[in-house]
Enzyme design. Structure first.
Site, PDB file in Angstrom:
ATOM      1  N   ASP A  90       0.814  -1.220   0.000  1.00  0.00           N
ATOM      2  CA  ASP A  90       0.000   0.000   0.000  1.00  0.00           C
ATOM      3  C   ASP A  90       0.846   1.268   0.000  1.00  0.00           C
ATOM      4  O   ASP A  90       0.542   2.232  -0.699  1.00  0.00           O
ATOM      5  CB  ASP A  90      -0.912   0.030   1.241  1.00  0.00           C
ATOM      6  CG  ASP A  90      -1.910  -1.107   1.231  1.00  0.00           C
ATOM      7  OD1 ASP A  90      -2.269  -1.573   0.145  1.00  0.00           O
ATOM      8  OD2 ASP A  90      -2.333  -1.528   2.322  1.00  0.00           O
ATOM      9  N   GLU A 110       2.534  -0.704   4.758  1.00  0.00           N
ATOM     10  CA  GLU A 110       1.225  -1.199   4.368  1.00  0.00           C
ATOM     11  C   GLU A 110       0.240  -0.790   5.459  1.00  0.00           C
ATOM     12  O   GLU A 110       0.590  -0.764   6.641  1.00  0.00           O
ATOM     13  CB  GLU A 110       1.267  -2.724   4.240  1.00  0.00           C
ATOM     14  CG  GLU A 110       0.055  -3.315   3.571  1.00  0.00           C
ATOM     15  CD  GLU A 110       0.436  -4.190   2.383  1.00  0.00           C
ATOM     16  OE1 GLU A 110      -0.430  -4.368   1.510  1.00  0.00           O
ATOM     17  OE2 GLU A 110       1.571  -4.682   2.330  1.00  0.00           O
ATOM     18  N   LYS A 112      -3.788  -1.495   6.834  1.00  0.00           N
ATOM     19  CA  LYS A 112      -4.990  -2.308   6.693  1.00  0.00           C
ATOM     20  C   LYS A 112      -6.034  -1.886   7.718  1.00  0.00           C
ATOM     21  O   LYS A 112      -5.728  -1.693   8.892  1.00  0.00           O
ATOM     22  CB  LYS A 112      -4.660  -3.792   6.888  1.00  0.00           C
ATOM     23  CG  LYS A 112      -3.674  -4.355   5.882  1.00  0.00           C
ATOM     24  CD  LYS A 112      -4.208  -4.281   4.465  1.00  0.00           C
ATOM     25  CE  LYS A 112      -3.226  -4.874   3.463  1.00  0.00           C
ATOM     26  NZ  LYS A 112      -3.685  -4.689   2.069  1.00  0.00           N
TER      27      LYS A 112
END
Length: 280
Positions: A90, A110, A112
Site C-alpha cells: 500500500d 502497508e 490495513k
C-alpha cells in the site's frame, strides 16, 4: 571529523522534531492514504540526508525477487509462471542507492483497516445476516498481508534489516477494552480479547510473536539446534483503540524504521556522506 559529526546520521532527525519540524502544517493537509504519507516521509529523508539519493517505487516485480534469491543460492528463485507478476505494498517501497550503485530498501509500508464495529455502534447501525447484532464476526481478509511480507522478506534475504511496517486500524485490532456509546447513550464494551473480534493473533506470525508497536527493523539472530538463524520480523503497529491513524504519528513510525535501516546500511553508504561515520 569530530564525534558529533560522525553521529549526525543517526540523531539528525531528533533536532528537526521529525516530520512536523520540517513540514509544519503540510503533514496535516495530507490524506490518510499510506502511500501519500510514505511519499512525505521520503521528502523528510531527503532533507535529513541530502548526501543520499532515494527513490520511491509502487511495486516490485516477482522476477526481481527471484533474481535476488538466485544471487544467494541457485536453487532459489526458479519458479515464475507469470512474467509480469508483482507485489504492490500500500505504501510502496523507498530505497537508497549505495556506493556500488545498488538500490537498498529502507522502508516498506502497508496499512490495513478491518472491523467497523465502533463506527456502526456509534451510528446505531445493527449488523449481521438479520441486522440484529451489535458487532460483526471478524473476517480473514487481513491475512492477505502475509503475502507481501513474505515476498519482501525473500527480496531482502541477504540484508541485515527488514523495514516492513504494517499499520492496523479498526475494531479487529484492539489491544484493550473500548467503551463505545450508542446514539441513545447506552455504553457498549468491546472486549479486546474476544475471539470473534480480535484478529491480531492472525498477524503476529509475521513478527514471531514479538511485541507489537515496536520497531523490529534490525534482524534478530537466534541459536537453534547449534545453528544460527536470522529472523526477519515485520513491525506491526496498531492504534489499540480501533481509531484512525494520525498522519504525523504514521510518519514518526516510518522515519524511526527508515533511520534504523540507514544506520544498518551506513557501512555501504559511507563514501556518499560528508563526514566519517562511527560504526559500532
Amino acid at each position: 571529523m569530530d564525534k558529533n559529526q560522525s553521529s549526525r546520521l543517526t540523531i539528525q532527525h531528533k533536532n528537526s522534531r521529525g516530520a512536523v519540524g520540517i513540514f509544519g502544517d503540510e503533514a496535516q493537509k495530507h490524506d490518510k492514504e499510506v502511500f501519500s504519507i510514505s511519499r512525505l516521509a521520503m521528502k523528510v529523508l531527503e532533507k535529513e540526508y541530502p548526501m543520499l539519493t532515494f527513490r520511491y517505487r509502487k511495486s516490485l516485480k516477482k522476477s526481481e525477487i527471484n533474481s535476488a534469491l538466485q544471487k544467494i543460492d541457485t536453487d532459489l528463485g526458479q519458479t515464475l509462471f507469470v512474467e509480469s507478476a508483482e507485489i504492490k505494498p500500500d505504501g510502496g517501497i523507498i530505497e537508497v542507492i549505495d556506493d556500488n550503485g545498488n538500490w537498498r530498501v529502507v522502508l516498506v509500508s502497508e496499512a490495513k483497516h478491518q472491523g467497523n464495529d465502533i463506527e456502526n455502534i456509534r451510528k446505531g447501525q445493527l449488523v449481521g445476516k438479520n441486522n440484529d447484532q451489535l458487532t460483526m464476526v471478524a473476517g480473514n481478509a487481513i491475512e492477505r498481508a502475509h503475502k507481501n511480507i513474505s515476498e519482501i522478506a525473500n527480496f531482502m534475504l541477504s540484508e541485515l534489516h527488514f523495514p516492513y511496517i504494517l499499520f492496523l486500524e479498526g475494531s479487529n485490532f484492539l489491544t484493550y477494552d473500548v467503551v463505545v456509546t450508542k446514539p441513545d447513550g447506552t455504553p457498549v464494551i468491546l472486549k479486546y480479547n474476544a475471539g470473534n473480534l480480535n484478529r491480531l493473533d492472525r498477524l503476529t506470525a509475521a513478527n514471531y510473536g514479538m511485541p507489537i508497536n515496536t520497531n523490529l527493523c534490525e534482524n534478530k539472530f537466534v541459536l537453534c539446534n547449534s545453528t544460527t538463524i536470522m529472523l526477519q520480523a515485520a513491525s506491526i503497529y496498531t492504534q489499540g483503540d480501533g481509531e484512525r491513524w494520525n498522519e504525523n504519528r504514521m510518519i514518526e513510525v516510518m522515519l524511526d524504521v527508515a533511520h534504523t535501516s540507514i544506520k544498518i546500511l551506513a557501512r555501504y553508504l559511507v563514501n556518499q556522506l560528508t563526514w566519517k561515520l562511527t560504526w559500532k
